[in-house]
Design a protein around this motif. Sequence first.
Motif, PDB file in Angstrom:
ATOM      1  N   MET A   1     -84.209   4.354  36.951  1.00 39.69           N
ATOM      2  CA  MET A   1     -82.787   4.639  36.979  1.00 39.69           C
ATOM      3  C   MET A   1     -82.527   5.907  36.167  1.00 39.69           C
ATOM      4  SD  MET A   1     -79.496   2.275  36.354  1.00 39.69           S
ATOM      5  CE  MET A   1     -79.796   1.574  37.938  1.00 39.69           C
ATOM      6  N   THR A   2     -81.610   6.710  36.616  1.00 43.99           N
ATOM      7  CA  THR A   2     -81.284   7.968  35.965  1.00 43.99           C
ATOM      8  C   THR A   2     -80.285   7.736  34.844  1.00 43.99           C
ATOM      9  OG1 THR A   2     -81.617   9.078  38.068  1.00 43.99           O
ATOM     10  CG2 THR A   2     -80.457  10.303  36.401  1.00 43.99           C
ATOM     11  N   GLN A   3     -80.512   8.399  33.713  1.00 47.45           N
ATOM     12  CA  GLN A   3     -79.630   8.254  32.562  1.00 47.45           C
ATOM     13  C   GLN A   3     -78.967   9.579  32.229  1.00 47.45           C
ATOM     14  OE1 GLN A   3     -82.284   6.664  29.598  1.00 47.45           O
ATOM     15  NE2 GLN A   3     -81.622   4.594  30.056  1.00 47.45           N
ATOM     16  N   CYS A   4     -77.789   9.485  31.631  1.00 46.12           N
ATOM     17  CA  CYS A   4     -77.037  10.670  31.215  1.00 46.12           C
ATOM     18  C   CYS A   4     -77.801  11.383  30.091  1.00 46.12           C
ATOM     19  CB  CYS A   4     -75.660  10.240  30.731  1.00 46.12           C
ATOM     20  SG  CYS A   4     -74.672  11.596  30.057  1.00 46.12           S
ATOM     21  N   PRO A   5     -77.964  12.705  30.183  1.00 46.44           N
ATOM     22  CA  PRO A   5     -78.660  13.434  29.120  1.00 46.44           C
ATOM     23  C   PRO A   5     -77.850  13.519  27.831  1.00 46.44           C
ATOM     24  CG  PRO A   5     -77.830  14.958  30.775  1.00 46.44           C
ATOM     25  CD  PRO A   5     -77.577  13.574  31.291  1.00 46.44           C
ATOM     26  N   CYS A   6     -76.551  13.231  27.892  1.00 42.40           N
ATOM     27  CA  CYS A   6     -75.694  13.314  26.711  1.00 42.40           C
ATOM     28  C   CYS A   6     -75.625  12.004  25.934  1.00 42.40           C
ATOM     29  CB  CYS A   6     -74.280  13.726  27.106  1.00 42.40           C
ATOM     30  SG  CYS A   6     -74.210  15.308  27.958  1.00 42.40           S
ATOM     31  N   CYS A   7     -75.466  10.873  26.677  1.00 44.31           N
ATOM     32  CA  CYS A   7     -75.230   9.593  25.997  1.00 44.31           C
ATOM     33  C   CYS A   7     -76.192   8.483  26.416  1.00 44.31           C
ATOM     34  CB  CYS A   7     -73.795   9.140  26.238  1.00 44.31           C
ATOM     35  SG  CYS A   7     -73.460   8.694  27.951  1.00 44.31           S
ATOM     36  N   SER A   8     -77.086   8.743  27.336  1.00 40.12           N
ATOM     37  CA  SER A   8     -78.097   7.793  27.828  1.00 40.12           C
ATOM     38  C   SER A   8     -77.516   6.620  28.607  1.00 40.12           C
ATOM     39  CB  SER A   8     -78.962   7.275  26.675  1.00 40.12           C
ATOM     40  OG  SER A   8     -79.643   8.337  26.072  1.00 40.12           O
ATOM     41  N   THR A   9     -76.268   6.721  29.045  1.00 38.25           N
ATOM     42  CA  THR A   9     -75.675   5.700  29.905  1.00 38.25           C
ATOM     43  C   THR A   9     -76.241   5.855  31.315  1.00 38.25           C
ATOM     44  OG1 THR A   9     -73.639   5.718  28.614  1.00 38.25           O
ATOM     45  CG2 THR A   9     -73.473   4.856  30.852  1.00 38.25           C
ATOM     46  N   SER A  10     -76.405   4.747  32.031  1.00 38.13           N
ATOM     47  CA  SER A  10     -76.879   4.817  33.415  1.00 38.13           C
ATOM     48  C   SER A  10     -75.873   5.580  34.263  1.00 38.13           C
ATOM     49  CB  SER A  10     -77.057   3.418  33.981  1.00 38.13           C
ATOM     50  OG  SER A  10     -78.094   2.757  33.315  1.00 38.13           O
ATOM     51  N   LEU A  11     -76.372   6.545  35.035  1.00 35.18           N
ATOM     52  CA  LEU A  11     -75.503   7.349  35.880  1.00 35.18           C
ATOM     53  C   LEU A  11     -75.247   6.643  37.205  1.00 35.18           C
ATOM     54  CD1 LEU A  11     -77.066  10.894  35.347  1.00 35.18           C
ATOM     55  CD2 LEU A  11     -74.993   9.962  34.312  1.00 35.18           C
ATOM     56  N   LEU A  12     -74.080   6.893  37.768  1.00 36.40           N
ATOM     57  CA  LEU A  12     -73.700   6.363  39.066  1.00 36.40           C
ATOM     58  C   LEU A  12     -73.974   7.429  40.114  1.00 36.40           C
ATOM     59  CD1 LEU A  12     -70.268   4.835  38.012  1.00 36.40           C
ATOM     60  CD2 LEU A  12     -72.476   3.673  38.179  1.00 36.40           C
ATOM     61  N   ARG A  13     -74.643   7.039  41.180  1.00 37.44           N
ATOM     62  CA  ARG A  13     -74.964   7.984  42.254  1.00 37.44           C
ATOM     63  C   ARG A  13     -73.908   7.848  43.342  1.00 37.44           C
ATOM     64  NH1 ARG A  13     -80.515   7.478  45.477  1.00 37.44           N
ATOM     65  NH2 ARG A  13     -79.562   5.481  45.902  1.00 37.44           N
ATOM     66  N   TYR A  14     -73.427   8.986  43.852  1.00 38.47           N
ATOM     67  CA  TYR A  14     -72.446   8.975  44.934  1.00 38.47           C
ATOM     68  C   TYR A  14     -72.649  10.205  45.803  1.00 38.47           C
ATOM     69  CZ  TYR A  14     -69.705  12.415  42.288  1.00 38.47           C
ATOM     70  OH  TYR A  14     -69.289  13.527  41.620  1.00 38.47           O
ATOM     71  N   VAL A  15     -72.046  10.177  46.981  1.00 39.28           N
ATOM     72  CA  VAL A  15     -72.169  11.283  47.929  1.00 39.28           C
ATOM     73  C   VAL A  15     -70.842  12.029  47.983  1.00 39.28           C
ATOM     74  CG1 VAL A  15     -72.615  11.923  50.321  1.00 39.28           C
ATOM     75  CG2 VAL A  15     -73.873  10.035  49.284  1.00 39.28           C
ATOM     76  N   LYS A  16     -70.916  13.351  47.819  1.00 36.95           N
ATOM     77  CA  LYS A  16     -69.728  14.203  47.870  1.00 36.95           C
ATOM     78  C   LYS A  16     -70.086  15.431  48.696  1.00 36.95           C
ATOM     79  CE  LYS A  16     -66.594  16.734  44.831  1.00 36.95           C
ATOM     80  NZ  LYS A  16     -66.324  17.079  43.425  1.00 36.95           N
ATOM     81  N   ARG A  17     -69.305  15.675  49.748  1.00 34.09           N
ATOM     82  CA  ARG A  17     -69.544  16.807  50.656  1.00 34.09           C
ATOM     83  C   ARG A  17     -70.948  16.779  51.234  1.00 34.09           C
ATOM     84  NH1 ARG A  17     -67.191  20.885  46.365  1.00 34.09           N
ATOM     85  NH2 ARG A  17     -65.034  20.218  46.414  1.00 34.09           N
TER      86      ARG A  17
END
Length: 61
Positions: A1-17
């Motif tokens: 799972m991908t984590q935020c480089p700033c706070c280590s929270t799990s990132l949410l994946r979404y589709v945009k454009r």
Amino acid sequence: MTQCPCCSTSLLRYVKRGQVEWFCPRCWQTMPHWPTPSLSVSVGIPKPAPSQPVQSSLAEG
């Protein structure tokens, strides 16, 4: 799972454009997509030694 480089929270994946993007719900920011490191790209894996030519055991004659 991908984590935020700033706070280590799990990132949410979404589709945009039509492209996948990542969002941190804690920082409330869209994060850039960067490739995750894989074992095949790791620096610590030694490269295999070059193969040695096989010598024939049959005598020419």
